[in-house]
Design a protein around this motif. Structure first.
Motif, PDB file in Angstrom:
ATOM      1  N   ASP A  75       0.848  -1.194   0.000  1.00 38.25           N
ATOM      2  CA  ASP A  75       0.000   0.000   0.000  1.00 38.25           C
ATOM      3  C   ASP A  75       0.892   1.257   0.000  1.00 38.25           C
ATOM      4  N   PRO A  76       0.691   2.237  -0.896  1.00 38.82           N
ATOM      5  CA  PRO A  76      -0.519   2.474  -1.694  1.00 38.82           C
ATOM      6  C   PRO A  76      -0.466   1.931  -3.109  1.00 38.82           C
ATOM      7  N   ALA A  77       0.558   1.165  -3.477  1.00 32.18           N
ATOM      8  CA  ALA A  77       0.675   0.707  -4.866  1.00 32.18           C
ATOM      9  C   ALA A  77      -0.511  -0.154  -5.271  1.00 32.18           C
ATOM     10  N   LEU A  78      -1.092  -0.897  -4.337  1.00 32.95           N
ATOM     11  CA  LEU A  78      -2.188  -1.800  -4.677  1.00 32.95           C
ATOM     12  C   LEU A  78      -3.543  -1.103  -4.738  1.00 32.95           C
ATOM     13  N   ARG A  79      -3.609   0.183  -4.458  1.00 36.52           N
ATOM     14  CA  ARG A  79      -4.912   0.869  -4.539  1.00 36.52           C
ATOM     15  C   ARG A  79      -5.401   0.820  -5.963  1.00 36.52           C
TER      16      ARG A  79
END
Length: 759
Positions: A755-759
């Motif tokens: 997170d936050p890449a997977l948002r």
């Protein structure tokens, strides 16, 4: 030589009074002394390299100090006739002091060499520390030979030389394959020191009558200079041959300490066996070298045959570690047994029946041989290895042996014709049978006859670049170019894997103003880091690699032209200990721990120095080769767990993993770093790896959950458990690491870390 009647009667009378059992008891002491003598050279080298580094200059200074010290010791030994017991005690005492004081010695060394690159100072330190022990070890053998001459009839030196070197050969094998794995380095040194103490006590209280100096004989003429020159030339050739066999053996057995130990043990067994032959029969120096020439001709003509046989038998030996050792030893013996026996018997053959003073006369010949060995080593390191192929160097050894025969025989007789004929045959075999490319295939292609045949079909040619000790090559296999170092192929240059190793960690680093890369190699990882960070410091132990880094510019983003890249030619361990600057990101891309010296960068001692060089929230990244096997992976993870609170695991490709270690929880901090770099983004897109997907290489944020055996050994400098495991492992079976990853995988935890890449 002639002996006075009085001297002869005195020595004979003393010998006749001695019971036969005392001669055998004294031979046991001689065996124990030989057992200890060579061990110190091996063990001192291990201790010093652990904190000074594994640079060639350090290894060279250790070897040269022992050669010179032993040479001078053998020359002066007869002057110390009364003090053999004290010499043995001093050898053991210095060994014990060295082992027990290694920690303080390390602190002292780093206090006087505060900056990296101080190899000159390191070499001086090695010389100062080892000159006295090597001198004393050199004194030991001639004095034992002289004492033995009083106890037994016959050729005393040949017998002493045989027993001493037999003990030395045994100690190399026992230390490498058993003692170190049971006791570690420090306690092994202490065990050797205790044996020296036992020998000293037995000499002092059990053989006091031998301490009276021999009756002074009439002056005798020294050996003709012609014979001494012949011995010196043969000894130069012998030294070159021994070093050459280490390099050749690495090419099909692998760059392990075990390979060096097997070569050294065979050399010492060869000396012992040659001495036994010289004791039983009056061997001629010239004809001995003719036999050695025949062995060299076989090596040149039969190398391919022996290595193919090795590859054919190798799969049958994988289920037994000891069977594997015997298999490797048998292959080496088939190649080098005849030359080492011939070279080993030269001194006993020249000495013959000593009719005057065994300690003095043998000391002269041993001194000439030791100093000539040092010359051969310097020639090999400074000139020969840099400029000539190994096959040509074998021809050079044959030429030196032939020249020694000519000097000894005064260019007359059948022995001269035989030597000239065998040199000619060796040259012909080199032109018709020798294949230098076999030395560049990588040792793991000799694991089976099928792999060997496949590699030979695919192999095109090597671009070779040599240094004093290292052989670096760009090997062309089919359409690919592989990075080759000392018998080991590490990477494919056009593989994106090394770029991932440089890009992935930077996204998890707390800051990217500077980074340290250990092991520049091809520059693929270092070039990627330099493209993403404000400054990149790259440490590389091999000067040949740095000198040829520009040749790989298309694979490393033209690293040598990057103004923010700084290169340091140093051992990674040494650099980490002497430096003070801290980094937010340190990446270890040193060759796989399957390469013996690389396993040191997975020790607890090294990881502690890494922690000191990391900023408090910094990230240390080291790659893991799954081919180290399940036990090897457990050793690495257990050791890392002692130094870092947190460890995440990422996957680069099959069998290629990264450990991200920190005192703070691992978090993705800069997800857009690679995507916003036009050059790198284009590269990864072209290779089918969109930069936005790179963070998904994370497999688990809890790497310590993957430890299978929690109570096994740690990897330390004193007990290099990983190095021992590498020499015995094979990659036939799956490591089980993937299974552990699947069992412990938790996507929610990975999502939280990313997170936050997977948002």
């Amino acid at each position: 030589m002639e002996r006075t009647a009085a001297a002869g009667i005195a020595e004979t009378t003393l010998s006749e009074k001695m019971p036969a059992g005392r001669g055998r008891g004294f031979a046991v002491l001689l065996l124990l002394s030989g057992f200890c003598g060579i061990s110190y050279e091996v063990l001192y080298a291990r201790i010093l390299s652990n904190f000074i580094g594994d640079q060639f200059a350090v290894s060279a200074s250790i070897l040269l100090t022992f050669m010179l010290g032993i040479g001078i010791g053998t020359l002066w030994a007869h002057r110390l006739w009364r003090w053999l017991w004290l010499i043995e005690a001093a050898i053991g005492g210095l060994g014990a002091a060295f082992a027990l004081g290694a920690g303080r010695l390390e602190q002292w060394f780093y206090a006087i060499t505060p900056l990296h690159g101080s190899l000159g100072g390191a070499m001086v330190v090695c010389f100062v520390l080892l000159s006295v022990p090597s001198f004393l070890i050199g004194c030991s053998l001639p004095l034992f030979a002289g004492y033995l001459g009083r106890l037994t009839a016959g050729r005393a030196f040949a017998r002493a030389y045989m027993v001493y070197n037999f003990g030395a050969a045994l100690t190399v094998l026992v230390i490498e394959f058993w003692l170190l794995r049971q006791l570690g380095i420090r306690d092994t040194v202490l065990a050797m020191a205790a044996l020296n103490g036992v020998v000293a006590i037995a000499l002092q209280f059990g053989f006091r009558e031998l301490r009276e100096p021999p009756v002074k004989a009439l002056p005798v003429l020294p050996p003709p200079r012609r014979l001494l020159l012949a011995l010196a030339i043969a000894s130069v050739g012998s030294a070159i041959f021994q070093l050459l066999m280490v390099k050749i053996a690495e090419c099909f057995l692998g760059p392990y300490r075990e390979t060096f130990a097997l070569v050294l043990a065979l050399v010492l067994f060869g000396i012992a066996f040659g001495s036994a032959l010289a004791r039983r029969w009056r061997l001629n120096f010239g004809w001995l070298l003719v036999v050695g020439l025949a062995g060299l001709a076989w090596l040149v003509g039969g190398y391919e045959t022996v290595t193919r046989a090795y590859a054919w038998v190798h799969p049958l030996c994988l289920d037994s570690a000891w069977l594997g050792v015997l298999h490797r030893a048998a292959a080496l013996a088939a190649l080098m047994a005849v030359p080492v026996v011939a070279f080993g018997a030269t001194i006993p053959a020249l000495l013959g029946e000593s009719d005057n003073n065994v300690a003095r006369d043998s000391g002269k010949l041993l001194c000439v041989s030791s100093l000539a060995n040092a010359v051969g080593f310097l020639l090999m390191a400074l000139v020969l290895h840099r400029h000539f192929d190994y096959g040509v160097l074998l021809l050079g050894v044959a030429g030196l042996a032939g020249l020694a025969v000519l000097l000894h025989a005064r260019s007359r007789g059948w022995v001269t014709l035989a030597a000239a004929g065998l040199v000619t045959v060796t040259i012909w075999l080199h032109r018709t049978r020798w294949d230098e490319n076999l030395l560049y295939l990588s040792y793991d292609h000799f694991n089976s006859i099928e792999e060997l045949d496949w590699a030979r079909r695919k192999f095109k040619f090597p671009e070779k670049f040599k240094g004093a000790q290292d052989t670096f090559s760009l090997n062309h296999f089919g359409d690919d170019v592989h990075f080759f170092i000392n018998g080991y192929v590490s990477i494919r240059l056009n593989s994106p894997a090394e770029k991932i190793v440089g890009a992935f960690p930077t996204m998890f680093a707390p800051r990217t103003d500077r980074a340290l890369v250990l092991g520049v190699g091809s520059g693929a990882t270092a070039g990627t880091v330099a493209s993403l960070c404000g400054r990149m410091d790259g440490v590389e132990i091999n000067p040949v690699v740095l000198q040829n880094l520009w040749r790989m510019s298309e694979h490393n983003f033209d690293l040598v032209k990057k103004p923010n890249a700084r290169f340091i030619n140093d051992d990674g361990i040494h650099f980490m200990r002497v430096g003070r600057e801290q980094y937010p990101l340190i990446i270890n891309t040193v060759t796989s721990p399957r390469y013996f010296s690389s396993s040191k960068l997975y020790t607890l001692d090294f990881l502690e120095s890494v922690r000191r060089r990391l900023e408090p929230d910094g990230v240390y990244v080291t790659w893991v080769d799954a081919r180290v096997g399940p036990r090897g992976l457990d050793i690495i993870l257990r050791t890392v767990a002692r130094s870092f609170r947190h460890c995440a695991v990422a996957g680069v490709k099959s069998g290629y993993f990264l450990l991200l270690c920190s005192q703070e929880p691992i978090r993705l901090r800069q997800p857009e770093l690679v995507s916003t770099n036009a050059v790198l983004a284009s590269y990864f897109e072209t290779n089918g790896l969109p930069p936005r997907l790179l963070p998904y290489a994370l497999l688990t944020p809890h790497g310590f959950d993957l430890i299978g055996e929690t109570n096994g050994p740690l990897n330390t400098m004193d007990f290099p458990a990983l190095e021992f495991e590498m020499a015995r492992s094979d990659d036939r079976h799956p490591s089980g690491f993937t299974r552990r990853l699947l069992e412990t995988n938790n996507l929610n935890e990975i999502a939280h870390t990313l997170d936050p890449a997977l948002r």
